[in-house]
Design a protein around this motif. Sequence first.
Motif, PDB file in Angstrom:
ATOM      1  N   LEU A  68      -5.056   3.939   1.985  1.00 48.49           N
ATOM      2  CA  LEU A  68      -4.064   4.303   3.001  1.00 48.49           C
ATOM      3  C   LEU A  68      -4.275   5.741   3.480  1.00 48.49           C
ATOM      4  O   LEU A  68      -4.270   6.020   4.684  1.00 48.49           O
ATOM      5  CB  LEU A  68      -2.658   4.134   2.436  1.00 48.49           C
ATOM      6  N   LEU A  69      -4.485   6.666   2.551  1.00 46.05           N
ATOM      7  CA  LEU A  69      -4.685   8.059   2.926  1.00 46.05           C
ATOM      8  C   LEU A  69      -6.038   8.258   3.598  1.00 46.05           C
ATOM      9  O   LEU A  69      -6.178   9.115   4.480  1.00 46.05           O
ATOM     10  CB  LEU A  69      -4.562   8.957   1.692  1.00 46.05           C
ATOM     11  N   VAL A 123      -7.141  11.130  -6.398  1.00 45.67           N
ATOM     12  CA  VAL A 123      -7.272  10.615  -5.037  1.00 45.67           C
ATOM     13  C   VAL A 123      -7.668  11.738  -4.074  1.00 45.67           C
ATOM     14  O   VAL A 123      -8.526  11.550  -3.197  1.00 45.67           O
ATOM     15  CB  VAL A 123      -5.969   9.945  -4.583  1.00 45.67           C
ATOM     16  N   ALA A 176      -3.710   3.976  -2.656  1.00 47.38           N
ATOM     17  CA  ALA A 176      -3.459   5.295  -2.086  1.00 47.38           C
ATOM     18  C   ALA A 176      -4.703   5.835  -1.396  1.00 47.38           C
ATOM     19  O   ALA A 176      -4.623   6.428  -0.310  1.00 47.38           O
ATOM     20  CB  ALA A 176      -3.004   6.256  -3.187  1.00 47.38           C
ATOM     21  N   ASP A 217       2.144   1.732  -3.527  1.00 47.43           N
ATOM     22  CA  ASP A 217       1.115   2.281  -4.411  1.00 47.43           C
ATOM     23  C   ASP A 217       0.894   3.767  -4.132  1.00 47.43           C
ATOM     24  O   ASP A 217       0.705   4.563  -5.056  1.00 47.43           O
ATOM     25  CB  ASP A 217      -0.200   1.518  -4.223  1.00 47.43           C
ATOM     26  N   THR A 218       0.910   4.119  -2.861  1.00 47.51           N
ATOM     27  CA  THR A 218       0.724   5.531  -2.504  1.00 47.51           C
ATOM     28  C   THR A 218       1.873   6.375  -3.031  1.00 47.51           C
ATOM     29  O   THR A 218       1.663   7.497  -3.519  1.00 47.51           O
ATOM     30  CB  THR A 218       0.620   5.679  -0.978  1.00 47.51           C
ATOM     31  N   LEU A 269       0.831  -1.210   0.000  1.00 48.30           N
ATOM     32  CA  LEU A 269       0.000   0.000   0.000  1.00 48.30           C
ATOM     33  C   LEU A 269       0.862   1.256   0.000  1.00 48.30           C
ATOM     34  O   LEU A 269       0.537   2.245  -0.674  1.00 48.30           O
ATOM     35  CB  LEU A 269      -0.922  -0.013   1.223  1.00 48.30           C
ATOM     36  N   LEU A 286      -2.688  11.887  -8.236  1.00 47.69           N
ATOM     37  CA  LEU A 286      -2.798  12.513  -6.926  1.00 47.69           C
ATOM     38  C   LEU A 286      -4.049  13.396  -6.850  1.00 47.69           C
ATOM     39  O   LEU A 286      -4.753  13.404  -5.844  1.00 47.69           O
ATOM     40  CB  LEU A 286      -1.551  13.348  -6.645  1.00 47.69           C
ATOM     41  N   LEU A 325       1.674   9.627  -5.499  1.00 48.95           N
ATOM     42  CA  LEU A 325       2.254  10.921  -5.139  1.00 48.95           C
ATOM     43  C   LEU A 325       3.197  11.446  -6.205  1.00 48.95           C
ATOM     44  O   LEU A 325       3.407  12.665  -6.319  1.00 48.95           O
ATOM     45  CB  LEU A 325       2.991  10.800  -3.802  1.00 48.95           C
TER      46      LEU A 325
END
Length: 261
Positions: A125-126, A29, A122, A15-16, A12, A26, A20
């Motif tokens: 996780l975010l 997301v 992403a 992927d994030t 994860l 970005l 970014l």
Amino acid sequence: MLAAVMWHGPALVADTARVLDDPFALMAVATALWVTMGLHELGHGVVAHHFGGTVGEIGIRWQLPMVVMYCRVDDYLFLRTRRQQVTTASAGILVNLLLLLPVLPAWLLLPAGEPARALLGAFLLLGLAQAALFLLPLPPMDGYKMLAHSLGMLRYASGSRRFAGRALAGMVGRGPGLAGYPRAARIAYCAYALGGTALVVSIVTIVALVAQRVATAHFGPVAGAISAGLAVLIGMVFVVPRTSFTGTRKPADGRRGEVQK
């Protein structure tokens, strides 16, 4: 879900990192997270209305550094029980977590390297980081409201600041000190004053270290030192006054009946 996220944490994070590095991904997301913030606020309003509260206003406004959605429940503080108040305060976070539930299996089903998988990873996780931010026991976050309502203390942060001020004044012989504070109130206020201060210092320190490391890696040690200093300054200006421990700004926990970030 949290156990699965921890198990697949490295993937994860990877992927994030990919998202970014891609401005368009970005933005996608970030837009999705912004929408979840709106649904978060709507969750507060729906639950408050269910308990008999009055939703006075739902809209958007500028709150540095972005436009945010908000929900104002005029009589939120006058719901009949503490349980109703705590449930209303926690409703937004529950909405965030419910929205993330289907994302994990969808991410797991997609093959590695698939662009959509990186976006979902992403977002997951975010999104969890966003929910964790809302859970912080600092005003005006939902976690603070949940804690304050569960203890039956309307302005817990500003009351803790006054408690700390009187304690310090009493130690140097100025004022009555803590006379008049019941034992339970002394324990509650002291715990929040110490715990809240430690949490704020930890947050500012972590942000400063991350800013210093990133800036140093890209622009050199001087830029790293400047970035760390700016991070500390921003924390002092925005974070510390909001906790009502040392600042003079009107405490965020004093907003009338407003359930929002």
